[in-house]
Design an enzyme around this catalytic site. Structure first.
Site, PDB file in Angstrom:
ATOM      1  N   TYR A  14      -6.889  -8.399   1.798  1.00  0.00           N
ATOM      2  CA  TYR A  14      -6.666  -7.956   3.170  1.00  0.00           C
ATOM      3  C   TYR A  14      -5.336  -7.231   3.305  1.00  0.00           C
ATOM      4  CZ  TYR A  14      -3.216 -11.651   4.214  1.00  0.00           C
ATOM      5  OH  TYR A  14      -2.091 -12.447   4.237  1.00  0.00           O
ATOM      6  N   LYS A  33      -2.888  -9.467  -2.595  1.00  0.00           N
ATOM      7  CA  LYS A  33      -2.980  -9.943  -1.216  1.00  0.00           C
ATOM      8  C   LYS A  33      -4.401 -10.410  -0.911  1.00  0.00           C
ATOM      9  CE  LYS A  33      -1.244  -8.737   3.403  1.00  0.00           C
ATOM     10  NZ  LYS A  33      -0.185  -9.772   3.456  1.00  0.00           N
ATOM     11  N   GLU A  44       8.961 -17.384  -1.473  1.00  0.00           N
ATOM     12  CA  GLU A  44       8.834 -16.565  -0.267  1.00  0.00           C
ATOM     13  C   GLU A  44       8.449 -17.468   0.892  1.00  0.00           C
ATOM     14  OE1 GLU A  44       5.723 -13.732  -1.058  1.00  0.00           O
ATOM     15  OE2 GLU A  44       4.437 -15.250  -1.951  1.00  0.00           O
ATOM     16  N   LEU A  89       4.499 -11.749  -3.020  1.00  0.00           N
ATOM     17  CA  LEU A  89       3.821 -10.564  -2.522  1.00  0.00           C
ATOM     18  C   LEU A  89       4.806  -9.402  -2.478  1.00  0.00           C
ATOM     19  CD1 LEU A  89       1.153  -9.481  -1.266  1.00  0.00           C
ATOM     20  CD2 LEU A  89       2.191  -9.935   0.957  1.00  0.00           C
TER      21      LEU A  89
END
Length: 287
Positions: free
Chosen positions: A33, A151, A183, A207
């Site tokens: 996504y 992702k 993260e 990411l």
């Protein structure tokens, strides 16, 4: 107001949107996504999101069922149909439905990928007083798989971490592996010490944030020093400032970690300046 959404070639009311129960995104989280922000009715950092989407698809041997030009037009049409001024567009590509459940991937020549998009209206997001005031966070173990650079829609653990934060009465959580911050649950993490911006280097462990790339570019252009390296929770708590970046949060200060104030316990000048620069520059560059 009923939203108009996009489902596999058609713009339909959200109440009429359907995908197969055998879609692999539903059964296997076999999907990727992107979320593109919208400011002033325009797409923010769209080229970066499109490029990352291509990379995610390639890493999973998936195909995009439309061309990139067609995808851009779908985004623009959704903005128009929903009168979207500020918010975002969620895009999801799945490996599609072969008509039954199977661990083996279906042949892409006979099973077309599925593509859905929808808008989310968030008026006032850019000028959010909450975001400018800063978030309080907790830290939790990072137990996700080790291809976080892709992702995917495998977001159960980030959702669990956000719920841990909610139960703790704070805004979000940072994920920690081997004592080092990887993260945030849905954002990249940074600290500031002696004027230097520190954030984890790109790898399969995090990411590759599109907002991250733009913010670091703007920081360097503003003569701010940037160091890409890992940092510990203890180092973060002792920092002068901390902040996160994401498509939805832009640049948001972190003022407390695990109940301990970061710096003065208030939004710091570096984070606030970067938020201002990013929003200003994105308003100019949005398409």
């Amino acid at each position: 107001m009923t939203r108009t959404v996009y489902v596999n070639g058609e713009f339909v009311p959200e109440t009429e949107a359907k995908v197969s129960i055998f879609d692999r995104g539903f059964l296997m989280a076999d999907a990727v996504y992107e979320v593109t922000s919208v400011l002033d009715g325009k797409l923010v950092d769209y080229a970066g999101h499109a490029k990352r989407l291509e990379r995610s698809l390639k890493e999973l041997d998936m195909t995009l069922p439309v061309t990139l030009d067609e995808l851009l037009e779908i985004h623009r049409e959704l903005v128009k149909l929903n009168d979207l001024e500020e918010g975002g567009i969620y895009l999801q590509v799945t490996r599609g439905s072969a008509g039954d459940r199977d661990f083996i991937w279906p042949d892409p020549e006979t099973t077309k990928a599925s593509l859905v998009l929808f808008t989310q209206s968030k008026p006032g997001n850019a000028m959010s007083e909450k975001a400018k005031a800063g978030y309080k966070i907790i830290t939790v173990p990072d137990i996700r798989w080790h291809r976080r650079d892709i992702k995917t829609v495998q977001l159960l653990y980030p959702s669990m971490a956000k719920m841990m934060a909610k139960k703790a009465g704070v805004d979000d959580a940072w994920l920690v592996e081997d004592g080092l911050v990887t993260e945030g649950t849905s954002n990249n993490a940074y600290i500031v010490k002696d004027g230097k911006i520190i954030t984890r280097a790109l790898s399969n462990d995090i990411l590759h944030g599109i907002t991250r790339a733009s913010v670091l570019k703007f920081a360097k252009e503003a003569q701010m020093e940037v160091e890409e390296r890992s940092f510990s929770v203890e180092e973060a708590k002792a920092a002068d400032e901390a902040f996160i970046t994401s498509a939805g949060a832009y640049v948001t200060p972190i003022i407390e970690i695990d109940g301990e104030a970061v710096g003065a316990g208030a939004s710091g000048p570096v984070a606030l300046r970067l938020r201002e620069i990013y929003i200003d520059e994105m308003r100019k560059a949005a398409i």
